[in-house]
Design a protein around this motif. Structure first.
Motif, PDB file in Angstrom:
ATOM      1  N   SER A 114     101.990  53.598 -10.760  1.00  0.00           N
ATOM      2  CA  SER A 114     100.724  54.207 -10.357  1.00  0.00           C
ATOM      3  C   SER A 114     100.930  55.530  -9.632  1.00  0.00           C
ATOM      4  O   SER A 114      99.962  56.238  -9.353  1.00  0.00           O
ATOM      5  N   PHE A 115     102.172  55.878  -9.326  1.00  0.00           N
ATOM      6  CA  PHE A 115     102.468  57.163  -8.719  1.00  0.00           C
ATOM      7  C   PHE A 115     103.047  58.147  -9.734  1.00  0.00           C
ATOM      8  O   PHE A 115     103.417  59.258  -9.380  1.00  0.00           O
ATOM      9  N   ALA A 116     103.105  57.714 -10.984  1.00  0.00           N
ATOM     10  CA  ALA A 116     103.605  58.581 -12.054  1.00  0.00           C
ATOM     11  C   ALA A 116     102.692  58.527 -13.259  1.00  0.00           C
ATOM     12  O   ALA A 116     102.203  59.547 -13.741  1.00  0.00           O
ATOM     13  N   ASP A 117     102.434  57.322 -13.743  1.00  0.00           N
ATOM     14  CA  ASP A 117     101.661  57.134 -14.963  1.00  0.00           C
ATOM     15  C   ASP A 117     100.238  57.650 -14.827  1.00  0.00           C
ATOM     16  O   ASP A 117      99.725  58.347 -15.704  1.00  0.00           O
ATOM     17  N   ALA A 118      99.576  57.299 -13.725  1.00  0.00           N
ATOM     18  CA  ALA A 118      98.166  57.652 -13.564  1.00  0.00           C
ATOM     19  C   ALA A 118      97.936  59.154 -13.684  1.00  0.00           C
ATOM     20  O   ALA A 118      96.960  59.607 -14.280  1.00  0.00           O
TER      21      ALA A 118
END
Length: 646
Positions: A114-118
């Motif tokens: 959630s700190f990269a993909d989003a």
């Protein structure tokens, strides 16, 4: 009293963070920017955008703009917007074409993705939160390989190694600049006892009111001389109204059709999921009495080819189907191909029937769980909920893993993942279960403004909502934990005196967008608790015996995102240069007064266990990319100017 940070990330000494930041450097908080320098001499003109109702974020953007202008290479301007307007603006897919730099905040999860993909997954453009149309096939593959792979499901160290590759790739390409991770610091009056902070804003108050997984319960005691530091469960009092001050309006009560933090916070009093989490990220069965991984198969998305149908694709890459696309064939490109092979829900069900799936989890539902409208929870409710998430505002993050939801019998449901997924245990059951009465509503209609009061299984039922003013809730008399007893939960092993449900009788959720007004309301005893106050105000509350500020290092973060598809921002050197002009230490010290942690890497402490092999080594490796370095920035800017003949 703010306590020292421990390994779980539950508590942080804000003053130690402040001391660790170091000197203020050469930049002070910018004053009145907003119109650019107007001299027309700078080779790069750029508009930065931010929501006006977050004073700290506005000051952060001013500081970044001032830093950019000091180089002489930028003529900056700043545009501000009301929050809901801003969210709609930056999530519009056409936003990527205007060349602006957007600043916004996002709440992550315990999962590193959630700190990269989003921010960076191609599929998330137009959802949360790839704002600028970032599309990097290599990065997409890295993101897939760190999550959707049999090997990383079985080997957490390999998964961490793959995330380390992702952090390196992001550092080198710099599509976004995460500036800092928040210290989540709600302020509560001394009338609220037993309260503890959850590390994600959405769950701040429903968790604080009642969370057996952490033996957490709050109550109101308005007697003078009674202080939370001096009370325990033996002093618990039932009843009363808790008044919470919120900094933004509730945009929608319709869970799959809203993605802002305030709306989710308002919804979580009403709705529940199959599982729940403690403050350290450990999962527990909730509406499900138990669950298990039944089977995992080493398959890839290409293995669904025989079940796929072909649909037309127009010149803008829009697919000619109204059905939820569960899987798009990896070899097909809607922007270049006239037809694209896809798997929709009907074909997904066929594949499952034939034994083609990545993972199968089975959930045994609790019997006797009652919705606020009297319906009893069953597998039919779970399946209907997943169907309503199809083509919703949350469909991208729901159907990046979910393949199919299947009713086995009245109280048993199977959830299938498309491929092996290292985050399936948390992500597959991540929907808020609907009543059948509302499962067929059109998107956005589960809202009192549309004549439909939201109905869930949660401890509080919806009472009243006045748009832009307040929402009210009343304790649900037939709440299942209270009816069955907390001791009926197999994993609960807390004290016998722990209550069978929340003890606060009513909740009033006051909408007070202005920070100063919200702070004054707390001081004047008009509200009992609030969050998101300007950091300068937090110091005053922290020093008062009449209020408590319990800060934890959170999963929420602020970032700016570059318009990577607009020249010259498609040149990574320009993005790298601006990143070296983001003064992270000064932001945390001068803007947030130490109520934040500089983002030297893209993964916070609470996600490090799964997101990196060695946090210290990762910081040593990545931090140089994120250091404030005007000299290096100017070298890069001069290269770009020369190459573009600006």
């Amino acid at each position: 009293m703010v306590q020292k940070h421990n390994q779980s990330g539950r508590n942080v000494n804000r003053r130690q963070v402040l001391q660790g930041v170091g000197g203020a450097g050469v930049i002070a908080v910018a004053g009145c920017l907003g119109n650019g320098n107007g001299d027309g001499d700078a080779p790069f003109e750029v508009q930065l955008e931010v929501n006006a109702d977050n004073d700290d974020r506005v000051q952060m953007v001013e500081l970044i703009a001032e830093s950019m202008e000091q180089t002489g290479y930028f003529d900056t301007s700043i545009e501000t917007y009301e929050w809901n307007t801003y969210v709609g603006r930056v999530l519009d897919t056409e936003y990527a074409e205007n060349g602006h730099i957007a600043a916004i905040g996002l709440s992550g999860t315990f999962n590193p993705e959630s700190f990269a993909d989003a921010l960076h997954q191609s599929d998330n453009h137009g959802q949360c939160c790839n704002l600028q149309g970032i599309s990097d096939d290599e990065l997409d593959d890295l993101l897939e390989g760190a999550r959707f792979d049999m090997d990383v499901v079985e080997d957490s160290e390999l998964r961490a190694e793959r995330y380390d590759e992702i952090w390196q790739h992001l550092a080198e390409n710099r599509y976004s600049s995460i500036t800092h991770f928040d210290l989540l610091a709600p302020v509560i009056s001394a009338d609220l006892h037993g309260y503890s902070t959850y590390p994600f804003t959405e769950g701040l108050f429903d968790y604080g009111l009642y969370a057996p997984q952490d033996e957490q319960v709050s109550w109101l005691d308005r007697d003078e001389g009674s202080h939370p530091d001096d009370t325990d469960l033996g002093d618990l009092e039932e009843g009363g109204m808790l008044t919470i001050g919120a900094g933004a309006n509730v945009d929608s009560f319709d869970v799959p059709y809203s993605n802002d933090t305030t709306s989710t916070m308002a919804q979580e009093f009403i709705f529940e999921q199959l599982v729940t989490s403690d403050a350290d990220g450990n999962l527990y069965p909730w509406l499900a009495e138990d669950y298990e991984l039944v089977e995992m198969q080493d398959i890839e998305r290409e293995d669904y080819e025989d079940y796929m149908i072909s649909v037309d694709a127009d010149e803008d890459g829009v697919l000619g189907t109204d059905e939820q696309v569960i899987i798009q064939h990896p070899d097909d490109n809607p922007f270049t191909d006239d037809e694209v092979r896809v798997l929709t829900p009907d074909e997904a069900a066929d594949a499952v029937d034939d034994g083609t799936f990545g993972m199968q989890f089975q959930y045994e539902l609790r019997e006797g769980v009652e919705f606020h409208n009297g319906e009893e929870l069953s597998a039919e409710h779970v399946v209907a909920t997943y169907e309503r998430y199809e083509n919703s505002d949350l469909s991208a993050q729901t159907f990046d893993s979910v393949l199919h939801a299947e009713e086995v019998d009245e109280y048993t449901v199977n959830l299938y993942a498309q491929v092996p997924d290292a985050e399936a245990e948390r992500e597959l059951p991540g929907v808020y279960i609907h009543s059948l009465e509302q499962a067929d509503l059109e998107g956005g209609d589960m809202d009192p403004r549309q004549g439909n009061d939201p109905v869930g299984t949660g401890p509080y039922e919806f009472d009243e909502f006045v748009d832009e003013q307040y929402a009210e809730y009343t304790k649900f008399d037939d709440y299942w934990v209270e009816q069955q007893g907390v001791d009926s939960i197999d994993w609960y092993d807390g004290p016998a005196e722990f209550p069978d449900g929340p003890v606060v009788e009513e909740i009033e959720f006051e909408i007070i967008p202005d920070d100063a007004t919200r702070s004054g309301a707390l001081q004047n005893e008009e509200i009992d608790a609030t969050f998101g106050l300007a950091s300068g105000t937090l110091d005053e509350f922290d020093q008062s015996d009449e209020f408590l500020v319990e800060a934890v290092e959170a999963g929420s973060y602020d970032y700016i995102q570059y318009p990577v598809n607009v020249e010259p921002w498609d040149d990574s050197r320009l993005r790298e240069a601006v990143n070296h002009l983001v003064p992270r230490e000064q932001i945390t010290e001068n803007v947030f007064n130490g109520w934040a942690v500089p983002a030297w890497t893209d993964v916070p402490a609470l996600a490090e266990e799964l997101g990196t092999v060695d946090p210290d080594a990762l910081e040593e490796q990545i931090r140089p990319y994120n250091e404030y370095d005007p000299e290096r920035a100017e070298e890069l800017l001069e290269e770009v100017v020369d190459d573009y003949d600006l």
